[in-house]
Write a protein that holds these residues in place. Structure first.
Motif, PDB file in Angstrom:
ATOM      1  N   CYS A  12       2.148  -0.878   0.376  1.00 18.03           N
ATOM      2  CA  CYS A  12       0.937  -1.072   1.193  1.00 18.03           C
ATOM      3  C   CYS A  12       0.461   0.228   1.854  1.00 18.03           C
ATOM      4  O   CYS A  12      -0.290   0.190   2.830  1.00 18.03           O
ATOM      5  N   TYR A  15      -3.161   1.009   2.801  1.00 18.93           N
ATOM      6  CA  TYR A  15      -3.765   0.464   4.016  1.00 18.93           C
ATOM      7  C   TYR A  15      -3.330   1.245   5.254  1.00 18.93           C
ATOM      8  O   TYR A  15      -4.088   1.364   6.217  1.00 18.93           O
ATOM      9  N   GLN A  94      -5.217  -8.673   4.412  1.00 18.15           N
ATOM     10  CA  GLN A  94      -6.555  -9.146   4.072  1.00 18.15           C
ATOM     11  C   GLN A  94      -7.596  -8.706   5.100  1.00 18.15           C
ATOM     12  O   GLN A  94      -8.726  -8.355   4.759  1.00 18.15           O
ATOM     13  N   GLU A  97      -8.361  -5.170   4.497  1.00 19.24           N
ATOM     14  CA  GLU A  97      -9.079  -5.063   3.235  1.00 19.24           C
ATOM     15  C   GLU A  97     -10.554  -5.420   3.415  1.00 19.24           C
ATOM     16  O   GLU A  97     -11.436  -4.823   2.792  1.00 19.24           O
ATOM     17  N   LYS A 100     -12.847  -2.519   4.214  1.00 18.10           N
ATOM     18  CA  LYS A 100     -12.818  -1.364   3.321  1.00 18.10           C
ATOM     19  C   LYS A 100     -14.228  -0.913   2.923  1.00 18.10           C
ATOM     20  O   LYS A 100     -14.538   0.284   2.944  1.00 18.10           O
TER      21      LYS A 100
END
Length: 917
Positions: A12, A15, A94, A97, A100
């Motif tokens: 990850c 992120y 999420q 995300e 983004k």
């Protein structure tokens, strides 16, 4: 131990790395990492935060100490990384995300965005998505300069882990009335699509006389229908071009007559220029031979208007008074020193004076005895007015002034409601800041002669029409599908996320594509450029479709696609145009009646029909947001059986680049033709459609209906636009399908009342106003001195290669570049022309000794600059650095610069002996 956590962290990392700033968890590093490792991470962070975050994560994944993972979570939570902390606790990214796309958008628009925002103002609204430490750092950087602070703020926003940061940013921009910046995030605010254009302040003048005006514009004090020509000083024209003052105008000028620096704030249409003429006349009498007056107008159109007015007035009043004017490139053709020495009054655009001061032709503002700044609310930021007044204030506050006498300052404006404010106290601070910048202790408004003012200047009734949106619009779905295909195609060409991040001086990082195979690099760059251009045009079409007809949006796209085909499109462009051609039949069906008309157009048609049914002599001005929309609405009216009698005219700015629908803007002569048609009484034109770039101060007579079509700005704009309808019983109507836009205009009306109360309170407490002004002046002086103390970064020697930023083809080497007059960057290598093509320049003219003759383009179509002549030397390529990527010939590192002043390499000064051809 902790193998699962380490594995998940690595998985990850995409992120974590874009968000985390390692120095913020320095306590964790001190406890769990070796000192030399921590120092290396912090050192790396000074070069690249992203690279430092990667090193930090790599080192964390090597830890074996008990409890390190929980300590990391605790450190993140303590530093308000709550979003990242929650994601790491549940391994659910999420939420991050979902933000983004917003980061990608902000990164894409960053170069333009940072020029448009005001970091200090925004910080007041962004406390919920920025850490306290970040706010303090941004404030500290702001003392270096607003651009540096803007870039620091933008970087912090891109690294925010708050889910609502994008929403809060838009809300903050809205609250601070930074409409241009907001439009970059969501093109849903007032503004023209051409960069570099400015806010409109057209003035409408109502009169029932037409036989005494043989020029483009009506000036001075017009008669109301009930008046007879005056015989006293309270009237307007006494003979010829001479203007006489009314009592309310005399009231406005009184503090200036007493020799005080003054901001004159009065409604649009009340004759502030007549006040300026009287001020000049009185000043010349009092000062005698020592008088030297400068009147400044912000735009060329207004300069021409005011220059003519000054000449006419003093030709009748006193022909011995010498008047001259300079604007645009005239400052390069005429010596400001000669003009100054041989005239009593000089009418200028302010950049002329800025240039003359920089070149030493005007050694000091003490050369003048009076400066009058029209539209003085522009005295902020990097506007020429503010540059001039900064020089004035530096001289005033300097201990080395040596008894020089500075000129009297007079500012003219319709509103001082500048900046963002929520209450009267903040409004007073903004007004004091403006007055501090103008060194004016007096705000002159009309108190005694309000009845006379109201008999000449009528405030139109404000009405609001909230319209329903289209419920179903298949055009939008089809365009979205095409855009999705283009985005998918772009991803197959190259993984954009893997682009190398290149650090720029003062501008953060830019994505620069750098491949080992230069031919492949050139192909990919050109393809990505084409994808972006097509996506931008489809987005423009969606905006047109929202406010006008589907037919107009389709014609906009068809024009662009045909232009691409005519230019000899390559394989990528053939594929992109095929997407449009495949759907063109369906889109044609929709545009020819296959779907319902736009409800906003139905409402606009209803309003116009009703207005002209009640009064067929109505003259209207319709304000719209973009040039393309102005052209679309003109076509719609001309094709409508019930509206074509209006014979609409379009009034837009001059423009800097071509537009698919409206060409390259309007010349002064074309504007004159449109205005002449509008003000005529033979029913040539009954409505003008105008964008926000129509220049400040243009007088448009006989308007009694103002329509604002999705057009909302700040308080200043509201006051100016509303003042265009001056006839008794005139109307100002806002049409929108967005409730928040109507609410904003109503909020502007309330803020106008706040500004009026703030002015009155400052007038009643002059000592407190003066105290605030002195604080602002000295604080600004300290900031300017600090900036001057920052040493300029030395430029490196070495050879660099300029590559076209679109196709990455070679252009020239920096060894062949010479700098002329500290501003023009000329290429001495004549073989450059074999790698470029030229076209005749659409507006050939001279500036600073150079004469533009042709435009210079790469073979891929990118604009590289111009070809110019200097003295007797022809065919000199003059480049603009923003069109190139700079490659170090030794390290092969690539960098992108937006301005020549930002480059880190040295260049030689141009000498005539350098020319060998």
């Amino acid at each position: 131990m902790y193998e699962l956590e380490k594995s998940n962290l690595q998985r990850c990392s995409k992120y974590v790395i874009p968000i985390l700033r390692p120095s913020y968890v320095k306590g964790f590093m001190t406890t769990y990492l070796q000192p030399e490792v921590s120092e290396r991470i912090l050192s790396e962070e000074s070069k690249s935060v992203t690279a430092a975050a990667q090193v930090f994560l790599d080192q964390v994944c090597l830890l074996d100490a008990l409890g390190w993972y929980q300590a990391l979570l605790d450190a993140l939570e303590a530093e308000d990384y709550k979003g990242l902390c929650e994601a790491l606790k549940g391994w659910d990214f999420q939420t991050l995300e979902s933000t983004k796309l917003h980061r990608v958008l902000l990164d894409r628009i960053e170069p333009r965005f940072t020029k448009l925002i005001k970091p200090r103002d925004l910080l007041l609204h962004l406390g919920d998505c920025l850490r306290k430490r970040e706010c303090e750092e941004i404030l500290a950087v702001s003392y270096i300069g607003p651009i540096a602070a803007a870039e620091r703020l933008t970087d912090c926003l891109k690294r925010s882990d708050k889910q609502n940061w994008f929403k809060l940013l838009k809300s903050a921009l809205y609250s601070c009335e930074l409409t241009e910046a907001l439009q970059l995030l969501e093109p849903d605010t007032v503004g023209d699509e051409e960069e570099g254009d400015t806010v409109m302040t057209v003035s409408f003048q109502y009169t029932e006389q037409s036989d005494d005006d043989d020029g483009m514009l009506m000036s001075g004090n017009p008669l109301t229908p009930s008046e007879t020509p005056p015989t006293s000083a309270t009237g307007e024209k006494s003979r010829g071009g001479e203007k006489k003052m009314r009592e309310y105008q005399r009231e406005l000028a009184e503090p200036v007559f007493q020799g005080k620096n003054t901001v004159i704030c009065a409604p649009t249409g009340c004759g502030k220029t007549v006040v300026a003429l009287a001020i000049c006349e009185q000043h010349l009498k009092v000062k005698g031979k020592g008088a030297k007056v400068v009147f400044m107008a912000t735009k060329v159109d207004v300069f021409n208007q005011q220059y003519k007015l000054f000449q006419e007035h003093f030709q009748e009043k006193d022909p011995d008074i010498r008047i001259d004017g300079l604007c645009g490139n005239q400052g390069d053709q005429l010596s400001m020193k000669v003009v100054m020495e041989n005239n009593d009054i000089i009418v200028l655009t302010p950049q002329i004076l800025v240039n003359a001061m920089a070149q030493g032709e005007v050694p000091s503002l003490s050369c003048f005895s009076l400066l009058i700044l029209d539209e003085c609310h522009n005295t902020t930021g990097k506007h020429p007015y503010n540059i001039i007044m900064t020089s004035y204030l530096d001289a005033k506050l300097s201990t080395e002034q040596n008894g020089q006498h500075l000129p009297q300052i007079v500012g003219l404006t319709a509103s001082v409601g500048i900046g963002s404010f929520k209450n009267q106290s903040e409004a007073e601070n903004n007004i004091c800041q403006l007055c501090a910048s103008l060194d004016s202790r007096i705000i002159s408004t009309i108190h005694t002669n309000t009845d006379e003012l109201q008999s000449y200047v009528h405030t139109p009734d404000k009405e609001f029409f909230l319209v329903q949106k289209r419920h179903i619009d298949p055009f939008i779905r089809i365009i979205h599908d095409i855009m999705a295909k283009i985005e998918g195609l772009a991803k197959t060409v190259y993984n954009i996320e893997s682009l190398s991040s290149i650090e720029n001086r003062d501008y953060g990082s830019q994505k620069v594509l750098q491949l080992k195979d230069q031919e492949e690099e050139s192909r990919v760059c050109r393809a990505l450029y084409n994808y972006t251009e097509h996506l931008r045009k489809y987005n423009d079409a969606l905006i047109i479709n929202e406010d006008a007809r589907t037919k107009d949006a389709l014609e906009y796209l068809s024009s662009f696609i045909q232009q691409v085909k005519n230019a000899g499109h390559d394989e990528t462009e053939r594929q992109l145009t095929a997407y449009f051609d495949g759907q063109q039949g369906v889109l044609r069906g929709l545009s020819s009646g296959g779907q319902k008309e736009n409800p906003k157009l139905d409402m606009l048609q209803y309003i116009l029909e009703e207005q002209y049914r009640q009064n067929d002599e109505t003259k209207s001005v319709l304000f719209v947001r973009t040039r393309a929309l102005a052209d679309a609405l003109k076509s719609w009216m001309e094709e409508s059986d019930s509206l074509k009698f209006l014979k609409p005219g379009v009034l837009i700015g001059r423009g800097r680049k071509s537009s698919q629908l409206t060409g390259s803007g309007m010349t002064l002569n074309s504007k004159k033709g449109v205005l002449d048609s509008f003000k005529s009484f033979d029913n040539q034109s009954k409505i003008l459609i105008a964008t926000s770039v129509a220049d400040e101060g243009i007088d448009i007579p006989q308007c009694n209906l103002v329509l604002m079509y999705e057009y909302v700005g700040n308080v200043v704009k509201m006051v100016q636009v509303r003042g265009r309808g001056r006839a008794q019983g005139s109307k100002c109507i806002l049409v929108s399908d967005k409730k928040d836009r109507i609410d904003k205009e109503k909020h502007n009306m309330e803020k106008e009342k706040i500004v009026e109360r703030a002015i009155r309170n400052l007038q009643d407490t002059p000592t407190e106003m003066l105290r605030k002004m002195e604080v602002f002046q000295r604080g600004d002086k300290v900031c300017r001195d600090m900036v001057k103390m920052v040493p300029e970064r030395p430029r490196t020697e070495g050879s660099y290669q300029l590559l076209c930023s679109k196709c990455k083809k070679h252009s020239c080497y920096t060894d062949d570049i010479r700098v002329l007059q500290d501003s023009h960057h000329i290429v001495l290598d004549p073989t450059l022309f074999s790698r470029a093509r030229t076209e005749p320049h659409p507006k050939p003219k001279g500036f600073m000794g150079l004469v533009k003759t042709r435009k210079l383009f790469c073979h891929c179509g990118l604009d590289w600059g111009i070809v110019a002549s200097y003295l007797s030397i022809q065919n000199l390529p003059v480049l603009k650095i923003e069109s190139f990527v700079v490659k170090n010939c030794v390290t092969e590192q690539q960098r992108y610069y937006r301005k020549w002043r930002d480059v880190t390499f040295s260049m030689k000064t141009f000498e005539l002996t350098d020319i060998t051809w």
